[in-house]
Scaffold this motif. Structure first.
Motif, PDB file in Angstrom:
ATOM      1  N   THR A   5       0.955  -1.328   0.031  1.00 19.75           N
ATOM      2  CA  THR A   5       0.039   0.146   0.264  1.00 19.75           C
ATOM      3  C   THR A   5       0.385   1.129  -0.203  1.00 19.75           C
ATOM      4  OG1 THR A   5      -1.967  -1.457   1.441  1.00 19.75           O
ATOM      5  CG2 THR A   5      -1.985   1.076   1.155  1.00 19.75           C
ATOM      6  N   LEU A  86      -0.920  -1.534   5.523  1.00 14.75           N
ATOM      7  CA  LEU A  86      -2.623  -1.885   5.601  1.00 14.75           C
ATOM      8  C   LEU A  86      -2.726  -1.153   4.216  1.00 14.75           C
ATOM      9  CD1 LEU A  86      -2.565   1.767   7.718  1.00 14.75           C
ATOM     10  CD2 LEU A  86      -2.690  -0.884   8.506  1.00 14.75           C
ATOM     11  N   CYS A  87      -4.911  -1.617   3.954  1.00  9.92           N
ATOM     12  CA  CYS A  87      -5.065  -1.482   3.166  1.00  9.92           C
ATOM     13  C   CYS A  87      -5.861  -0.497   3.326  1.00  9.92           C
ATOM     14  CB  CYS A  87      -6.280  -2.278   2.556  1.00  9.92           C
ATOM     15  SG  CYS A  87      -7.061  -1.878   0.768  1.00  9.92           S
ATOM     16  N   LYS A  88      -5.480   0.509   2.187  1.00 10.24           N
ATOM     17  CA  LYS A  88      -6.439   1.911   2.071  1.00 10.24           C
ATOM     18  C   LYS A  88      -7.836   1.912   2.078  1.00 10.24           C
ATOM     19  CE  LYS A  88      -4.244   3.293  -2.532  1.00 10.24           C
ATOM     20  NZ  LYS A  88      -3.985   3.809  -2.790  1.00 10.24           N
ATOM     21  N   GLU A  89      -8.290   0.980   1.332  1.00 14.80           N
ATOM     22  CA  GLU A  89      -9.357   0.812   1.161  1.00 14.80           C
ATOM     23  C   GLU A  89     -10.305   0.592   2.253  1.00 14.80           C
ATOM     24  OE1 GLU A  89     -11.688   1.364  -1.481  1.00 14.80           O
ATOM     25  OE2 GLU A  89      -9.910   1.874  -2.116  1.00 14.80           O
ATOM     26  N   ASP A  90      -9.709  -0.236   3.642  1.00 16.15           N
ATOM     27  CA  ASP A  90      -9.911  -0.448   4.885  1.00 16.15           C
ATOM     28  C   ASP A  90     -10.401   0.467   5.412  1.00 16.15           C
ATOM     29  OD1 ASP A  90      -9.805  -2.991   4.458  1.00 16.15           O
ATOM     30  OD2 ASP A  90      -7.791  -3.563   5.424  1.00 16.15           O
ATOM     31  N   PHE A  91     -10.111   1.675   5.115  1.00 17.31           N
ATOM     32  CA  PHE A  91      -9.800   3.135   5.782  1.00 17.31           C
ATOM     33  C   PHE A  91     -10.443   4.199   5.314  1.00 17.31           C
ATOM     34  CE2 PHE A  91      -6.518   1.162   7.190  1.00 17.31           C
ATOM     35  CZ  PHE A  91      -6.101   1.139   8.584  1.00 17.31           C
ATOM     36  N   ASP A  94     -14.384   5.145   5.693  1.00 14.34           N
ATOM     37  CA  ASP A  94     -13.914   5.900   7.172  1.00 14.34           C
ATOM     38  C   ASP A  94     -13.964   7.173   7.099  1.00 14.34           C
ATOM     39  OD1 ASP A  94     -15.150   3.677   9.044  1.00 14.34           O
ATOM     40  OD2 ASP A  94     -12.948   2.780   9.714  1.00 14.34           O
TER      41      ASP A  94
END
Length: 105
Positions: A5, A86-91, A94
């Motif tokens: 990422t 980290l996968c930026k799609e997880d954040f 939000d």
């Protein structure tokens, strides 16, 4: 091979909100349990005061038997890095939900 990422910059109108929220949202900082010393470029001397037995029973007598010790600690910034994936799609949902309104996925 692990997924990489990469976010190259935090720039633009919302950048400050993302970065400061991430840095200041931990329990220790958000509850004021430690003091933040901003903009320490090289070194800063922190004065420490240690006392013992300064609380006495109420009365008319003065008992000067407690001790006060003054010491110093040096605050000196160092460079560190955090190795994290980290996968930026997880954040994204939000972080951007407020600005997108009801169209957020």
């Amino acid at each position: 091979m692990a997924t990489t990422t990469s976010i190259t910059t935090y720039a633009g109108e919302s950048a400050g909100k993302y970065v400061s929220a991430a840095l200041l949202s931990g329990d220790t900082l958000s509850k004021g349990l430690i003091e933040i010393k901003p903009n320490v470029k090289y070194k800063q001397v922190l004065k420490r005061l240690a006392t013992n037995d300064i609380l006495k029973n109420a009365g008319c007598d003065f008992d000067p038997t407690s001790t006060v010790t003054l010491t110093e600690r040096i605050l000196e910034p160092e460079y560190f890095k955090v190795n994290l994936q980290l996968c930026k799609e997880d954040f994204r949902s939000d972080w951007e939900a407020e600005s997108m309104g009801y169209s957020a996925r």
